[in-house]
Design a protein around this motif. Sequence first.
Motif, mmCIF file in Angstrom:
data_model
loop_
_atom_site.group_PDB
_atom_site.id
_atom_site.type_symbol
_atom_site.label_atom_id
_atom_site.label_comp_id
_atom_site.label_asym_id
_atom_site.label_seq_id
_atom_site.Cartn_x
_atom_site.Cartn_y
_atom_site.Cartn_z
ATOM 1 N N ASN A 123 0.799 -1.230 0.000
ATOM 2 C CA ASN A 123 0.000 0.000 0.000
ATOM 3 C C ASN A 123 0.834 1.283 0.000
ATOM 4 O O ASN A 123 0.289 2.370 0.167
ATOM 5 C CB ASN A 123 -0.941 0.010 1.196
ATOM 6 C CG ASN A 123 -0.201 -0.044 2.528
ATOM 7 O OD1 ASN A 123 1.030 0.040 2.591
ATOM 8 N ND2 ASN A 123 -0.946 -0.198 3.611
ATOM 9 N N LEU A 124 2.142 1.172 -0.158
ATOM 10 C CA LEU A 124 3.084 2.294 -0.138
ATOM 11 C C LEU A 124 3.290 2.888 1.254
ATOM 12 O O LEU A 124 4.172 3.730 1.431
ATOM 13 C CB LEU A 124 2.655 3.420 -1.093
ATOM 14 C CG LEU A 124 2.981 3.255 -2.569
ATOM 15 C CD1 LEU A 124 2.474 4.475 -3.361
ATOM 16 C CD2 LEU A 124 4.475 3.065 -2.814
ATOM 17 N N ALA A 125 2.506 2.472 2.215
ATOM 18 C CA ALA A 125 2.593 3.047 3.558
ATOM 19 C C ALA A 125 3.331 2.143 4.533
ATOM 20 O O ALA A 125 4.103 2.613 5.366
ATOM 21 C CB ALA A 125 1.197 3.343 4.095
ATOM 22 N N ASP A 126 3.094 0.844 4.441
ATOM 23 C CA ASP A 126 3.659 -0.116 5.388
ATOM 24 C C ASP A 126 4.704 -0.969 4.676
ATOM 25 O O ASP A 126 4.373 -1.738 3.768
ATOM 26 C CB ASP A 126 2.558 -0.994 5.969
ATOM 27 C CG ASP A 126 1.479 -0.164 6.650
ATOM 28 O OD1 ASP A 126 1.809 0.553 7.612
ATOM 29 O OD2 ASP A 126 0.319 -0.217 6.196
ATOM 30 N N TRP A 127 5.957 -0.834 5.101
ATOM 31 C CA TRP A 127 7.078 -1.477 4.435
ATOM 32 C C TRP A 127 7.822 -2.400 5.401
ATOM 33 O O TRP A 127 7.875 -2.136 6.603
ATOM 34 C CB TRP A 127 8.066 -0.433 3.906
ATOM 35 C CG TRP A 127 7.533 0.373 2.772
ATOM 36 C CD1 TRP A 127 6.759 1.493 2.844
ATOM 37 C CD2 TRP A 127 7.733 0.108 1.376
ATOM 38 N NE1 TRP A 127 6.469 1.956 1.585
ATOM 39 C CE2 TRP A 127 7.050 1.132 0.671
ATOM 40 C CE3 TRP A 127 8.421 -0.867 0.662
ATOM 41 C CZ2 TRP A 127 7.041 1.190 -0.717
ATOM 42 C CZ3 TRP A 127 8.417 -0.802 -0.717
ATOM 43 C CH2 TRP A 127 7.733 0.209 -1.394
#
Length: 343
Positions: A67-71
């Motif tokens: 989601n581009l937020a949680d890496w």
Amino acid sequence: MAKYPALALLALACTAFAPAKEEPPFAPVLEEDFADPFVMLHDGTFYAYATNPPGNVANVQMATSTNLADWSLVKSGGKIHDAMPTLPGWAREGFTWAPEVLRVPNGFVIYITAREKESGLQCVGAAFASDPRGPFVSTETEPMVCQRDLGGTIDAAPFRDSDGKLYLYYKNDGNNPKFGKPTDIYAQRMSADGLKLEGEAVALLRNDKPWEAHVIEAPTMVKTPTGYAMFYSSNHYGWEDHQRLSPYAMGWAKCDGPMGPCTDSPKNPILYSYNNREAGCLSGPGHQSIVTVGPRQFVTFHAWAATPGCRKLDNKRYLYVAPLLWKDGEPAVGVSIRPTGKK
């Protein structure tokens, strides 16, 4: 986009990740040493690649997100996963920088900067893998490009135009102290498989503005709503003890086409260091990449880890992701995405 509803939501409503108004506009999504990040979307997963971490525990480290937020860093057997465990014969381990990856019909091509054994200069090579996690393999005995009389070559970035033609952008390493030459960003055509350069290289931009100081690097060519744009980073990347903030910053240039000509924006830099009571702290933002999600574009970049008082925390550069916005043909960096647990 219907195949990946979470990505559709992100593309159409990235404001869901925006912080409260009283929070600073930029915050990292990955608090690991993840310098020179490049992010690619493939089959619903975002893959990030970065310069080799300290201790040379991997030539090419990776992180992933949905989601581009949680890496999270990619691990193998509890250790940092190496997307390119074996470098080509011409390259020495320990200096593998700024990897970028291109999707090709039968797999993926990675472009790396590595130390050439013979010359001791940084040069650019390419390798192939059938999977975005690698292993990327090259049997080449020479670099893809190495401008040895200009200090070497670094920061290779591929670009596929809307007509399918491929281009590679790179920078001569003229700021190498042994050379002390100007630095230029070059464009060159590539073969359809992305493994060979074709034709002559064309210089597009040079470090000729005061804010750029001794270096222009990290090219990123993108298609914009009105044409083409080249993003790049300039000035000293580090955050030295005597510096209040790192002078590293990001600029852009408008280009007539993938081979230029390109003209610097008079409003550069568009992303730079600051320390402000309301806005918080950002030091050394740069080495960007651009990832497209449906109708939206996002810019990824690194910046130095900092204390609450805006002093250098340690020798790490964190990963940031923010919307790339366009108005009247000019870009702006929006409020960055936060990990969902830190909204």
